[in-house]
Structures are given as C-alpha cells and as structure tokens.
Design an enzyme around this catalytic site. Structure first.
Site, short mmCIF file in Angstrom:
data_model
loop_
_atom_site.label_atom_id
_atom_site.label_comp_id
_atom_site.label_asym_id
_atom_site.label_seq_id
_atom_site.Cartn_x
_atom_site.Cartn_y
_atom_site.Cartn_z
NE ARG A 36 79.86 57.02 37.73
CZ ARG A 36 79.42 56.38 38.80
NH1 ARG A 36 78.58 55.36 38.68
NH2 ARG A 36 79.81 56.76 40.00
CG ASP A 37 84.76 57.75 38.61
OD1 ASP A 37 84.33 58.81 39.14
OD2 ASP A 37 84.33 56.62 38.89
NE ARG A 38 89.91 63.52 33.21
CZ ARG A 38 89.55 64.28 32.19
NH1 ARG A 38 88.37 64.91 32.22
NH2 ARG A 38 90.33 64.42 31.14
CG LEU A 39 88.16 55.25 35.15
CD1 LEU A 39 87.66 54.14 36.07
CD2 LEU A 39 89.69 55.26 35.09
#
Length: 200
Positions: free
Chosen positions: A174-177
């Site tokens: 998620r959230d490009r993490l």
C-alpha cells in the site's frame, strides 16, 4: 508476504515464488522479459519462456541468428524480469549469458512438438517477411523434406543460460511502500550472496 529473514540462496526464494505463480497465474507463469543490448549499448527487450532453472542459471531457447541471438553474441550480458500481476510480485535478474551445451539443446529440441521443430527451420527469425504465404510455403517445404523422419535441431537454434550476478525480489504494498529485497553475488564466489533491501 515477505519478511526481512530471507533464505541465504536466492534460487530457493525464486523456486518458491515460481511454484506459487504456477499454481495461481492464469497463463505462462514461466514468461519473462529478456533485455539485451548491442555492442554499442543500444537496448531491446522481448518476452521469452523460461525452460529450465537450476543453481547454474536460467535457460531459454532461440534462433541464434535472430536479433536477440546476435545481441547476446556481441554482448553476453542480459537481464530478466518476471512479473506476476495476480500475485503482485516481480523478480529482476541480471547476469552473464553463455550458450548451453549441444546435448542439452538437443534434448530440449527433441521434446518440442513436431510443428514447432519444423517452424524452427522455416522461420528466418527477425528478418523481413514478404508475406504470410512465404512462411507457410517454407513450413510446408521443410515438412515435406523431413517426411516421417525425426526433425534434427537446426545448427543456429540453441539455448542460452543466464548466470545471475544479482536478484531483486519486489512485492507490492500500500501507498507505494513496496518491499524490495536484493541479492548480489559476493566477489570471487560462485555460491555466496550478499543480501540487502532498497527503498521503494
């Protein structure tokens, strides 16, 4: 799910992920992008199929007179990318490339369907094709020439083995993490690897 404690050997993790992809991907879990470059550094990329993997490396087959074959001969460095969208994972692999032994290529060629064997003779891969009819004519001609006999492997058709120097295992988050885990071959070692992580 990935954790920071990964196997010491990247081939172990690769085999685990490939098995999960074969169980869950709808098509061609062994499909991989193969990136090559000419001697001057000009790059190209295309999809090929992984046909064998072992501690020695990753094997695929092609016409040595095709663009990728010529590029691998001129610059025996390449990169692979496996992308399994349904699993939200990918693996990047970089390394040195060399031809497989003739006997190994012969065994794989003999396992192919007869139509694919004849196609390996008929196709002047990567060269201009005047018409579809020309390819069909060449295919019919080679089929007639071989008759009911076994089809031998063309001398210009063989396998390449990429011997990896580096792996990157990527997991979508998620959230490009995202999670990015790396393995790099230790200098002077054919078996030992240094592990690390990268910022997403």
């Amino acid at each position: 799910m990935m954790t920071q404690a990964q196997p010491d050997d990247p081939f172990v993790l690769f085999s685990r992920w490939l098995a999960e992809a074969e169980a869950g991907e709808p098509h061609d879990a062994n499909a991989m992008a193969l990136a090559t470059a000419r001697a001057d550094g000009s790059p190209s990329v295309r999809m090929v199929l992984l046909k064998d993997v072992s501690d020695e490396g990753f094997v695929f087959y092609t016409n040595a007179e095709s663009r990728k074959g010529e590029e691998l001969t001129a610059n025996p460095q390449a990169a692979l990318l496996f992308h399994w969208k349904s699993l939200r994972r990918q693996i990047r692999i970089e390394g040195r490339v060399h031809p497989v032994k003739g006997a190994e290529a012969d065994r794989y060629f003999a396992s192919r369907g007869r139509g694919s064997q004849i196609g390996a003779w008929a196709s002047l891969q990567s060269r201009p094709l005047p018409s579809r009819e020309e390819l069909e004519r060449r295919t019919a001609d080679f089929d007639k020439d071989f008759g009911g006999n076994a089809v031998p492997r063309p001398p210009h058709w063989y396998g390449w083995r990429l011997v990896p120097d580096a792996f990157e295992f990527w997991v979508d988050r998620r959230d490009r993490l995202h999670e990015r885990y790396t393995y790099r071959r230790k200098s002077g070692s054919d078996e030992a690897w240094t592990q690390g992580m990268l910022y997403p």
